[in-house]
Design an enzyme around this catalytic site. Sequence first.
Site, PDB file in Angstrom:
ATOM      1  N   THR A 116       0.824  -1.200   0.000  1.00 48.72           N
ATOM      2  CA  THR A 116       0.000   0.000   0.000  1.00 48.72           C
ATOM      3  C   THR A 116       0.864   1.258   0.000  1.00 48.72           C
ATOM      4  OG1 THR A 116      -1.689  -1.190   1.256  1.00 48.72           O
ATOM      5  CG2 THR A 116      -1.848   1.208   1.211  1.00 48.72           C
ATOM      6  N   THR A 117       1.901   1.285   0.847  1.00 46.46           N
ATOM      7  CA  THR A 117       2.773   2.447   0.945  1.00 46.46           C
ATOM      8  C   THR A 117       3.580   2.651  -0.331  1.00 46.46           C
ATOM      9  OG1 THR A 117       2.941   1.936   3.297  1.00 46.46           O
ATOM     10  CG2 THR A 117       4.463   3.572   2.460  1.00 46.46           C
TER      11      THR A 117
ATOM     12  N   TYR B  43     -12.995  -3.378  -3.151  1.00 43.22           N
ATOM     13  CA  TYR B  43     -14.066  -2.816  -3.964  1.00 43.22           C
ATOM     14  C   TYR B  43     -15.203  -3.795  -4.232  1.00 43.22           C
ATOM     15  CZ  TYR B  43     -16.660  -0.238  -7.454  1.00 43.22           C
ATOM     16  OH  TYR B  43     -17.665   0.404  -8.123  1.00 43.22           O
TER      17      TYR B  43
ATOM     18  N   TYR C  37      -3.062 -10.288   4.031  1.00 42.47           N
ATOM     19  CA  TYR C  37      -3.011  -8.875   4.420  1.00 42.47           C
ATOM     20  C   TYR C  37      -4.439  -8.395   4.661  1.00 42.47           C
ATOM     21  CZ  TYR C  37      -1.918  -3.822   3.934  1.00 42.47           C
ATOM     22  OH  TYR C  37      -1.797  -2.468   4.108  1.00 42.47           O
TER      23      TYR C  37
ATOM     24  N   ARG D 168      -9.161  -0.028   4.403  1.00 49.73           N
ATOM     25  CA  ARG D 168      -8.964   0.271   2.981  1.00 49.73           C
ATOM     26  C   ARG D 168      -9.775  -0.635   2.061  1.00 49.73           C
ATOM     27  NH1 ARG D 168      -4.639   3.554   1.469  1.00 49.73           N
ATOM     28  NH2 ARG D 168      -3.244   4.196   3.163  1.00 49.73           N
TER      29      ARG D 168
ATOM     30  N   ILE E  77       5.083  -4.734   9.641  1.00 48.99           N
ATOM     31  CA  ILE E  77       5.311  -4.182   8.308  1.00 48.99           C
ATOM     32  C   ILE E  77       4.955  -2.705   8.414  1.00 48.99           C
ATOM     33  CG2 ILE E  77       4.639  -4.244   5.883  1.00 48.99           C
ATOM     34  CD1 ILE E  77       4.253  -7.241   6.152  1.00 48.99           C
TER      35      ILE E  77
END
Length: 293
Positions: free
Chosen positions: A43-44, A106, A132, A137, A204
């Site tokens: 993500t980062t 989504y 994960y 999110r 993480i």
Amino acid sequence: MFHGSIPALVTPFRNGAVDRDAFAALVERQIAGGSSALVPVGTTGETSTLSTQEHKDVVTLCVEITKGRVPVIAGAGANATDEAIELVEHAKTVGADAVLVVCPYYNNPNQDGLIAHFKAINDAVALPILLYNVPGRTVVDLQPAAVAQLAQLPNIVGIKDASGDLARVSQHAAAIPEGTQFVQLSGDDPSALGFLAMGGMGCISVTANVMPESCAEMHKAFHEGDIAGAQAIERRLIALHKAMFCSPSPGPAKYVLSRLGLCEPDVRLPITQPDAQAVQKIETAMALAGIKA
């Protein structure tokens, strides 16, 4: 198994393209700073705005630079199972040690859909998989019962849990049969020390992008039994942990890295750079953490 401070690496940009030289320097800095593994294109790493080819290129570059000195856990999530399998296959082909696969986003699958998604990846590619879970999110929340079921699959070796619910560590441990190799990693810097106390093995981390040594030292102190030392480091970092999300991530992390001369602050839309109010918070947190730019 994976443990300690593991940065979710930013993907630096210059003139709109991936800055390969800056990325290489960041990888070297992380290894020198004591990070125990690396996560490219999580993500980062702004994976949601990278093209598929850029995603694959960054994973390949990370593996090539690292040269086996620490494990590479390649981000390989997607909201389509076939696409996730493609990314996992690529990670294996170029020599990544494991993959980090986010819950599909989504399309909002139920628990059966999540289990089927991860099982399909497990069955398709023989490479260690870290689940994960980041419901803030993805909307969906991978429940402990589903995690326990997935932990029985041969390639699923652990989870990055960013639910913020520390009770999950104990719930997972209680549900997974004793003797099963399954590592639990935090995905939330502010609660990482508590996660370790609950039985986790590492984090993480976003903050590790900017302070790799301190993050690694905090984990090392905890695992050596120096709880007071770990607490002292965490108190110095807590404002920085919070500041990393005072503006959409990874904008704050890239801002700090740019102040250190390590990369440009550029992010890709729809992420924008921190505004003046956020910058003030970041600068204050940098001072409290002892960052001299």
